[in-house]
Scaffold this active site. Structure first.
Site, PDB file in Angstrom:
ATOM      1  N   HIS A  22      13.404 -20.949   3.507  1.00 32.67           N
ATOM      2  CA  HIS A  22      12.392 -19.950   3.119  1.00 32.67           C
ATOM      3  C   HIS A  22      13.064 -18.848   2.315  1.00 32.67           C
ATOM      4  O   HIS A  22      13.747 -17.973   2.867  1.00 32.67           O
ATOM      5  CB  HIS A  22      11.672 -19.347   4.324  1.00 32.67           C
ATOM      6  CG  HIS A  22      10.556 -18.428   3.923  1.00 32.67           C
ATOM      7  ND1 HIS A  22       9.259 -18.858   3.747  1.00 32.67           N
ATOM      8  CD2 HIS A  22      10.543 -17.111   3.609  1.00 32.67           C
ATOM      9  CE1 HIS A  22       8.500 -17.835   3.366  1.00 32.67           C
ATOM     10  NE2 HIS A  22       9.268 -16.767   3.273  1.00 32.67           N
ATOM     11  N   ARG A 121      -2.961  -7.867   3.318  1.00 31.80           N
ATOM     12  CA  ARG A 121      -2.283  -6.890   2.454  1.00 31.80           C
ATOM     13  C   ARG A 121      -1.652  -7.574   1.239  1.00 31.80           C
ATOM     14  O   ARG A 121      -1.234  -6.917   0.302  1.00 31.80           O
ATOM     15  CB  ARG A 121      -1.228  -6.109   3.246  1.00 31.80           C
ATOM     16  CG  ARG A 121       0.012  -6.869   3.566  1.00 31.80           C
ATOM     17  CD  ARG A 121       0.990  -6.120   4.463  1.00 31.80           C
ATOM     18  NE  ARG A 121       1.769  -7.059   5.229  1.00 31.80           N
ATOM     19  CZ  ARG A 121       2.817  -7.727   4.777  1.00 31.80           C
ATOM     20  NH1 ARG A 121       3.234  -7.549   3.550  1.00 31.80           N
ATOM     21  NH2 ARG A 121       3.451  -8.586   5.563  1.00 31.80           N
ATOM     22  N   TYR A 148       0.503 -18.765   5.942  1.00 27.31           N
ATOM     23  CA  TYR A 148       1.005 -17.442   6.331  1.00 27.31           C
ATOM     24  C   TYR A 148      -0.159 -16.627   6.850  1.00 27.31           C
ATOM     25  O   TYR A 148      -1.157 -16.423   6.145  1.00 27.31           O
ATOM     26  CB  TYR A 148       1.647 -16.763   5.118  1.00 27.31           C
ATOM     27  CG  TYR A 148       2.469 -15.529   5.445  1.00 27.31           C
ATOM     28  CD1 TYR A 148       2.965 -15.294   6.728  1.00 27.31           C
ATOM     29  CD2 TYR A 148       2.767 -14.583   4.470  1.00 27.31           C
ATOM     30  CE1 TYR A 148       3.729 -14.170   7.019  1.00 27.31           C
ATOM     31  CE2 TYR A 148       3.532 -13.449   4.752  1.00 27.31           C
ATOM     32  CZ  TYR A 148       4.006 -13.250   6.032  1.00 27.31           C
ATOM     33  OH  TYR A 148       4.764 -12.139   6.322  1.00 27.31           O
ATOM     34  N   ASP A 241      14.579 -15.742   3.950  1.00 24.04           N
ATOM     35  CA  ASP A 241      13.503 -14.903   3.399  1.00 24.04           C
ATOM     36  C   ASP A 241      14.007 -14.001   2.261  1.00 24.04           C
ATOM     37  O   ASP A 241      13.311 -13.079   1.835  1.00 24.04           O
ATOM     38  CB  ASP A 241      12.818 -14.064   4.482  1.00 24.04           C
ATOM     39  CG  ASP A 241      11.597 -13.317   3.954  1.00 24.04           C
ATOM     40  OD1 ASP A 241      10.858 -13.895   3.152  1.00 24.04           O
ATOM     41  OD2 ASP A 241      11.415 -12.146   4.327  1.00 24.04           O
ATOM     42  N   ASN A 246       8.760  -6.415   0.215  1.00 25.89           N
ATOM     43  CA  ASN A 246       7.920  -5.510   1.009  1.00 25.89           C
ATOM     44  C   ASN A 246       8.597  -4.928   2.239  1.00 25.89           C
ATOM     45  O   ASN A 246       7.909  -4.445   3.144  1.00 25.89           O
ATOM     46  CB  ASN A 246       6.625  -6.216   1.475  1.00 25.89           C
ATOM     47  CG  ASN A 246       5.765  -6.615   0.318  1.00 25.89           C
ATOM     48  OD1 ASN A 246       5.586  -5.832  -0.603  1.00 25.89           O
ATOM     49  ND2 ASN A 246       5.250  -7.827   0.325  1.00 25.89           N
TER      50      ASN A 246
END
Ligand code: 0GY
Length: 286
Positions: A22, A121, A148, A241, A246
């Site tokens: 990921h 969001r 997700y 990740d 964010n």
């Protein structure tokens, strides 16, 4: 917040052939502009930096996931996949209007799935019927679906997830609220879903997003990830990740994140499955 350019070298050495399953590539914006409909503008995180991080941390391969800031414009993803010489696979975002020729080109570049994003969001809502029609088309390619969502959305999503015709990979353990603990009904609901539906996999990822106890140990991540690795050793994936879009509280050190692996997968067999056998089966079976 920009990603840390010089992470520490992890003390944990991943097994040969380990996959970071990921991660993202962003831009560079001058070549691959961000989508007009995006909800955030990330720092550029080009493929060269991702591949350098892969090598530095001791991984062999990447699964690159299309993030919402690039919308359904998969050009940066495809460019990275082609540059990776077979060492990367991709998860794309497509609209219902995608043509068969476009899907074929994505497949040839190394895409093996699509992502359905329910995090409010990050995206405007997509009607479920749209997702169903995309799912039917990509199932024919042998692809799977990455989803997700936030933990509180799961109860509503379960019938939809169970109706999907492919394997389903849930991002970041379904984003449990760590304050509630592993025995809270929200996380139990997710564990029970995985137990009931053998097509559902989970990424045991994102201590940096979910942890309340924080870096570098991220202690509260361990019981959640450990529970999934222990119960479903053949259906878990791990990833950095990177470049951590964010993040507002802190920017994680990818060396610290890599050092979490032996804490959530204490045995060599668990680590071989998590880092090599599971992602290879899902992404490199052809
Ligand atoms: C992640 C998490 C986030 C962002 C995205 O597609 C995205 O923009 O996935 C997030 O903000 O939680 O997996 O990168």
């Amino acid at each position: 917040m920009p990603f840390k350019p010089n992470p520490t070298r992890p003390s944990f050495v991943p097994p040969l052939g380990a996959v970071d399953a990921h991660c993202h590539v962003f831009g560079p914006a001058g070549v691959f502009p961000y989508a007009p409909e995006r909800k955030y503008t990330p720092c550029d995180a080009p493929k060269e930096k991702l591949f350098a991080l892969r090598d530095f941390l001791g991984f062999s391969r990447n699964v690159i996931v299309q993030a919402t800031c690039h919308g359904a414009d998969n050009r940066a993803l495809v460019d990275a996949l082609k540059a990776a010489n077979g060492l990367a696979r991709g998860i794309a975002t497509v609209r219902a209007t995608v043509s068969d020729a476009e899907l074929k080109a994505l497949d040839e570049a190394g895409v093996r799935g699509v992502r359905f994003n329910f995090v409010k969001r990050l995206v405007d809502a997509t009607p479920r019927e749209t997702y169903v029609s995309i799912a039917e088309r990509i199932a024919k390619l042998g692809w799977h679906i990455v989803v997700y969502f936030e933990a509180h959305e799961l109860a509503d999503l379960i019938p939809f997830l169970n109706s999907l015709p492919t394997k389903i990979v849930v991002d970041h353990m379904g984003r449990p609220d760590f304050a509630k603990g592993v025995d809270h009904p929200d996380f139990r609901r997710f564990v029970d879903l995985m137990a009931a539906n053998p097509r559902i996999w989970s990424k045991v990822t994102c201590p940096e997003r979910l942890s309340i106890s924080g870096p570098p140990a991220y202690d509260d991540f361990v019981p959640f990830a450990r529970a999934l690795v222990e119960s479903f050793p053949d259906r878990v994936l791990w990833g950095t990740d990177w470049p951590h879009p964010n993040m507002t509280t802190h920017m994680p050190d990818d060396g610290d994140l890599t050092n979490m692996i032996p804490r959530i997968a204490p045995t060599p067999d668990e680590r071989q499955a998590l880092l090599v056998d599971n992602p290879m089966r899902l992404y490199w079976s052809r």
